[in-house]
Design a protein around this motif. Structure first.
Motif, PDB file in Angstrom:
ATOM      1  N   LEU A  12      35.285 -11.948  -6.818  1.00 41.68           N
ATOM      2  CA  LEU A  12      36.176 -12.567  -7.801  1.00 41.68           C
ATOM      3  C   LEU A  12      35.424 -13.668  -8.527  1.00 41.68           C
ATOM      4  O   LEU A  12      34.949 -14.619  -7.911  1.00 41.68           O
ATOM      5  CB  LEU A  12      37.415 -13.145  -7.120  1.00 41.68           C
ATOM      6  CG  LEU A  12      38.388 -13.910  -8.036  1.00 41.68           C
ATOM      7  CD1 LEU A  12      39.001 -12.965  -9.079  1.00 41.68           C
ATOM      8  CD2 LEU A  12      39.491 -14.582  -7.214  1.00 41.68           C
ATOM      9  N   GLY A  13      35.293 -13.520  -9.836  1.00 41.11           N
ATOM     10  CA  GLY A  13      34.707 -14.568 -10.663  1.00 41.11           C
ATOM     11  C   GLY A  13      35.774 -15.553 -11.089  1.00 41.11           C
ATOM     12  O   GLY A  13      36.834 -15.152 -11.591  1.00 41.11           O
ATOM     13  N   CYS A  14      35.512 -16.840 -10.909  1.00 40.07           N
ATOM     14  CA  CYS A  14      36.557 -17.849 -11.098  1.00 40.07           C
ATOM     15  C   CYS A  14      36.387 -18.725 -12.334  1.00 40.07           C
ATOM     16  O   CYS A  14      37.226 -19.597 -12.577  1.00 40.07           O
ATOM     17  CB  CYS A  14      36.642 -18.734  -9.855  1.00 40.07           C
ATOM     18  SG  CYS A  14      37.111 -17.830  -8.359  1.00 40.07           S
ATOM     19  N   MET A  15      35.353 -18.525 -13.138  1.00 38.12           N
ATOM     20  CA  MET A  15      35.106 -19.401 -14.275  1.00 38.12           C
ATOM     21  C   MET A  15      36.319 -19.524 -15.191  1.00 38.12           C
ATOM     22  O   MET A  15      36.693 -20.622 -15.612  1.00 38.12           O
ATOM     23  CB  MET A  15      33.921 -18.908 -15.093  1.00 38.12           C
ATOM     24  CG  MET A  15      33.592 -19.805 -16.279  1.00 38.12           C
ATOM     25  SD  MET A  15      32.293 -19.153 -17.362  1.00 38.12           S
ATOM     26  CE  MET A  15      33.211 -17.873 -18.242  1.00 38.12           C
ATOM     27  N   GLY A  16      36.928 -18.402 -15.515  1.00 39.82           N
ATOM     28  CA  GLY A  16      38.033 -18.404 -16.456  1.00 39.82           C
ATOM     29  C   GLY A  16      39.253 -19.155 -15.982  1.00 39.82           C
ATOM     30  O   GLY A  16      40.176 -19.412 -16.777  1.00 39.82           O
ATOM     31  N   THR A  55      35.958 -11.126  -0.339  1.00 38.96           N
ATOM     32  CA  THR A  55      35.346 -12.262   0.366  1.00 38.96           C
ATOM     33  C   THR A  55      34.346 -13.022  -0.497  1.00 38.96           C
ATOM     34  O   THR A  55      34.031 -14.170  -0.199  1.00 38.96           O
ATOM     35  CB  THR A  55      34.633 -11.791   1.650  1.00 38.96           C
ATOM     36  OG1 THR A  55      33.534 -10.922   1.311  1.00 38.96           O
ATOM     37  CG2 THR A  55      35.609 -11.066   2.576  1.00 38.96           C
ATOM     38  N   MET A  56      33.828 -12.414  -1.559  1.00 41.08           N
ATOM     39  CA  MET A  56      32.882 -13.084  -2.452  1.00 41.08           C
ATOM     40  C   MET A  56      33.655 -13.842  -3.533  1.00 41.08           C
ATOM     41  O   MET A  56      34.295 -13.234  -4.403  1.00 41.08           O
ATOM     42  CB  MET A  56      31.931 -12.083  -3.098  1.00 41.08           C
ATOM     43  CG  MET A  56      31.081 -12.648  -4.234  1.00 41.08           C
ATOM     44  SD  MET A  56      29.935 -13.929  -3.709  1.00 41.08           S
ATOM     45  CE  MET A  56      28.613 -12.930  -3.016  1.00 41.08           C
ATOM     46  N   ILE A  57      33.603 -15.164  -3.467  1.00 39.41           N
ATOM     47  CA  ILE A  57      34.285 -16.013  -4.437  1.00 39.41           C
ATOM     48  C   ILE A  57      33.211 -16.768  -5.217  1.00 39.41           C
ATOM     49  O   ILE A  57      32.434 -17.530  -4.638  1.00 39.41           O
ATOM     50  CB  ILE A  57      35.241 -17.011  -3.754  1.00 39.41           C
ATOM     51  CG1 ILE A  57      36.177 -16.294  -2.768  1.00 39.41           C
ATOM     52  CG2 ILE A  57      36.024 -17.796  -4.802  1.00 39.41           C
ATOM     53  CD1 ILE A  57      37.146 -15.338  -3.402  1.00 39.41           C
ATOM     54  N   ASP A  58      33.183 -16.573  -6.535  1.00 41.92           N
ATOM     55  CA  ASP A  58      32.085 -17.090  -7.359  1.00 41.92           C
ATOM     56  C   ASP A  58      32.536 -18.215  -8.278  1.00 41.92           C
ATOM     57  O   ASP A  58      33.518 -18.078  -9.022  1.00 41.92           O
ATOM     58  CB  ASP A  58      31.499 -15.955  -8.204  1.00 41.92           C
ATOM     59  CG  ASP A  58      30.264 -16.395  -8.972  1.00 41.92           C
ATOM     60  OD1 ASP A  58      29.164 -16.329  -8.406  1.00 41.92           O
ATOM     61  OD2 ASP A  58      30.415 -16.819 -10.138  1.00 41.92           O
TER      62      ASP A  58
END
Length: 314
Positions: free
Chosen positions: A16-20, A46-49
């Motif tokens: 999951l990309g969290c920038m936005g 489990t991958m949180i970016d």
């Protein structure tokens, strides 16, 4: 959810990309974003970016709050190296050891954790050679503050130079049906060194979903200024993706993501896409892409799209 091995780091096959959640795509909503991150964990992601520059630190704080009580269930990835303190029109790509170590300590504080699972150099540094920057990051590994190292937006030569200083676990690059630069710039070195790919913007910043209405974007949405979004010739690319999706009874987003998932064998490296979203609805749709299998005929239709793109990425 299945897992992938990124150069020794085991993570979910989709992240999951969290920038936005903090900038670039309209107005942030703290509560909605927290709910989305927690739902992602419930569904096996489990991958949180994140990164230290997203929302000037806001995003790391947000992610840290979301994973409270679940730290051992996730791999937290964040980044250092872009100094925006002089304004967004005067970025400095930094890599001095003192800067990197200070950035790491600040990221740990914002995240509220004692270590970072995957720490990226966000861009090749302008202020020092890459060996010096990676050397400083390697010291963070020895100190226990960081577990694995990554690079973003590098070519094969820079990757090899960095890997000679300390093993690199993953390269994070934009990768999608309409952004395939890495296939010729760095994929060969990644195969050679056993480095995984974390693919950001696998949905072409929403373009490939066919659901982006340029006239309805908020004024602060970064896509208003991206050349590819202004080129109507690219509408044909989104239309082809949508047609493939309609024939399969799935969404265009799921086809675009399934294509990225299918590339591990073609590239010869593990590929973990990190589609970003602020909403549970789109998160669940993205995860459902793992159930979509593209046929040889589907791939034959989709493969030429990369050569039809008009306009620069940025």
């Amino acid at each position: 959810m299945d897992t992938a091995s990124l150069g020794g780091l085991t993570t979910s096959v989709q992240g999951l990309g969290c920038m936005g959640m903090s900038e670039a795509y309209g107005t942030p909503d703290w509560d909605t974003s927290i709910t989305t991150i927690r739902r992602a964990m419930d569904l096996g992601i489990t991958m949180i970016d994140t990164a230290d520059i997203y929302g000037a630190g806001h995003n790391e704080v947000l992610v840290g709050r979301a994973v409270v009580g679940h730290r051992d269930e996730v791999q937290l990835a964040t980044k250092t190296g872009i100094d925006r303190s002089h304004g967004d029109d005067a970025w400095v790509l930094r890599g001095e050891p003192a800067y990197i170590k200070r950035s790491c300590d600040t990221s740990l504080l914002r995240l509220g954790v004692d270590h970072i699972d995957l720490y990226y150099l966000h861009r090749p540094p302008e202020t020092v050679e890459i060996e010096e920057a990676v050397g400083a990051m390697a010291e963070l590994v020895k100190e226990g503050k960081v577990r694995h190292l990554g690079l973003s937006a590098v070519d094969g030569d820079l990757l090899r130079r960095a890997h000679a200083v300390h093993p690199i676990t993953a390269v994070q690059n934009e990768y999608s049906l309409w952004a395939r630069d890495l296939e010729t710039t760095v994929a060969g070195a990644m195969r050679e060194l056993g480095v995984g790919l974390v693919a950001y913007s696998p949905l072409g910043q929403g373009f490939l979903t066919g659901a982006v209405d340029m006239g309805a974007l908020e004024a602060n949405d970064a896509r208003n200024h991206l050349p590819r979004f202004a080129e109507t010739a690219n509408d044909a690319i989104a239309r082809v993706v949508r047609e493939v999706a309609e024939n399969k009874g799935v969404t265009a987003a799921q086809v675009a993501l399934a294509w990225v998932h299918s590339r591990s064998e073609r590239l010869g490296v593990s590929v973990v896409p990190i589609p970003g979203t602020k909403r549970v609805k789109w998160l669940e749709q993205n995860i459902a892409a793992l159930e979509v299998t593209l046929t040889a005929d589907d791939l034959k239709i989709l493969e030429p799209l990369g050569d039809q793109v008009v306009g620069a990425r940025f």
